[in-house]
Write a protein that holds these residues in place. Structure first.
Motif, PDB file in Angstrom:
ATOM      1  N   ALA A  60       0.835  -1.209   0.000  1.00 10.11           N
ATOM      2  CA  ALA A  60       0.000   0.000   0.000  1.00 10.11           C
ATOM      3  C   ALA A  60       0.871   1.261   0.000  1.00 10.11           C
ATOM      4  O   ALA A  60       0.569   2.236  -0.699  1.00 10.11           O
ATOM      5  CB  ALA A  60      -0.937   0.002   1.204  1.00 10.11           C
ATOM      6  N   ARG A  61       1.949   1.225   0.750  1.00 13.47           N
ATOM      7  CA  ARG A  61       2.853   2.380   0.792  1.00 13.47           C
ATOM      8  C   ARG A  61       3.541   2.581  -0.559  1.00 13.47           C
ATOM      9  O   ARG A  61       3.681   3.698  -1.040  1.00 13.47           O
ATOM     10  CB  ARG A  61       3.882   2.215   1.904  1.00 13.47           C
ATOM     11  CG  ARG A  61       3.212   2.247   3.295  1.00 13.47           C
ATOM     12  CD  ARG A  61       4.175   2.350   4.405  1.00 13.47           C
ATOM     13  NE  ARG A  61       4.431   3.792   4.568  1.00 13.47           N
ATOM     14  CZ  ARG A  61       5.527   4.290   5.100  1.00 13.47           C
ATOM     15  NH1 ARG A  61       6.472   3.485   5.523  1.00 13.47           N
ATOM     16  NH2 ARG A  61       5.681   5.580   5.223  1.00 13.47           N
ATOM     17  N   ARG A  62       3.976   1.490  -1.174  1.00 13.26           N
ATOM     18  CA  ARG A  62       4.608   1.574  -2.496  1.00 13.26           C
ATOM     19  C   ARG A  62       3.620   2.131  -3.516  1.00 13.26           C
ATOM     20  O   ARG A  62       3.945   3.055  -4.269  1.00 13.26           O
ATOM     21  CB  ARG A  62       5.097   0.207  -2.949  1.00 13.26           C
ATOM     22  CG  ARG A  62       5.732   0.212  -4.345  1.00 13.26           C
ATOM     23  CD  ARG A  62       6.217  -1.163  -4.779  1.00 13.26           C
ATOM     24  NE  ARG A  62       7.108  -1.738  -3.788  1.00 13.26           N
ATOM     25  CZ  ARG A  62       6.812  -2.806  -3.035  1.00 13.26           C
ATOM     26  NH1 ARG A  62       5.650  -3.432  -3.177  1.00 13.26           N
ATOM     27  NH2 ARG A  62       7.668  -3.261  -2.151  1.00 13.26           N
ATOM     28  N   ASN A  63       2.411   1.579  -3.537  1.00 14.53           N
ATOM     29  CA  ASN A  63       1.404   2.043  -4.501  1.00 14.53           C
ATOM     30  C   ASN A  63       1.076   3.517  -4.300  1.00 14.53           C
ATOM     31  O   ASN A  63       0.925   4.263  -5.271  1.00 14.53           O
ATOM     32  CB  ASN A  63       0.135   1.196  -4.397  1.00 14.53           C
ATOM     33  CG  ASN A  63       0.345  -0.217  -4.900  1.00 14.53           C
ATOM     34  OD1 ASN A  63       1.277  -0.501  -5.650  1.00 14.53           O
ATOM     35  ND2 ASN A  63      -0.518  -1.126  -4.467  1.00 14.53           N
ATOM     36  N   ALA A  64       0.982   3.942  -3.052  1.00 12.94           N
ATOM     37  CA  ALA A  64       0.687   5.350  -2.765  1.00 12.94           C
ATOM     38  C   ALA A  64       1.830   6.242  -3.237  1.00 12.94           C
ATOM     39  O   ALA A  64       1.600   7.304  -3.836  1.00 12.94           O
ATOM     40  CB  ALA A  64       0.432   5.540  -1.276  1.00 12.94           C
ATOM     41  N   ALA A  65       3.049   5.823  -2.982  1.00 11.10           N
ATOM     42  CA  ALA A  65       4.209   6.614  -3.416  1.00 11.10           C
ATOM     43  C   ALA A  65       4.249   6.703  -4.936  1.00 11.10           C
ATOM     44  O   ALA A  65       4.461   7.796  -5.493  1.00 11.10           O
ATOM     45  CB  ALA A  65       5.504   5.999  -2.884  1.00 11.10           C
TER      46      ALA A  65
END
Length: 176
Positions: A60-65
């Motif tokens: 989720a953090r990767r996708n958001a970034a």
């Protein structure tokens, strides 16, 4: 340009949110925070998600970034440790190659401890959170400085002063 105008990086508590909002308002552009996207996606504050070791948090953090790093002309922030993800780091380098400016917001451990409430007396059972924070900051700062175009210290300064300094330094107004 299919990338942000400006990316702010730095440890939690450095002032990315406050400064980022002011920059976006000043420049008349959108403002996006990767951590906000994660919180909305997973339904809880980042700190809680990390403490709970929430499944899917890293993705989720990767996708958001990756999402904020493709926000045309916006001011965006990355979460403190998102720069440690290799896909995010590649996307940040790609954005820089297209003209995005990256600014590290730096803060001294004493100022950060004050902002985060780590100056209060603590039980020995809690360990040494300030020492752990200092180690984490040192590691992350090396990563930030490796990718940042500039670094602005935030300690003892108001967010508006910091935002004005970034606008001048990055020549974002077009009149310098």
């Amino acid at each position: 340009m299919n990338t942000p105008l400006l990316v702010l990086v730095g440890v939690s508590g450095a002032g990315k949110t406050s400064v980022g909002r002011l920059l976006a308002d000043t420049l008349g552009v959108d403002f996006f925070e990767a951590d906000d996207i994660v919180e909305n996606t997973l339904g809880a504050p980042i700190a809680e998600l990390v403490i709970r070791n929430t499944p899917g948090l890293a993705e989720a953090r990767r996708n958001a970034a990756l999402r904020v790093l493709t926000s045309p002309g916006a001011v965006v922030t990355l979460g403190a440790s998102q720069i440690e993800d290799e896909q995010t780091l590649r996307a940040l380098h790609d954005a820089k190659a297209q003209g995005t400016r990256v600014v590290e917001l730096g803060v001294e451990i004493s100022e950060l401890a004050r902002r985060q409430g780590l100056n209060a007396p603590r039980s020995l059972a809690l360990g040494a959170p300030r020492a752990q924070l200092a180690m984490m900051m040192k590691t992350l700062r090396a990563r930030y400085l490796d990718v940042a175009d500039s670094s602005v210290q935030t300690g003892g300064r108001e967010p508006r002063q910091i935002a004005e300094s970034i606008v001048r330094e990055c020549r974002l107004t077009g009149d310098s």
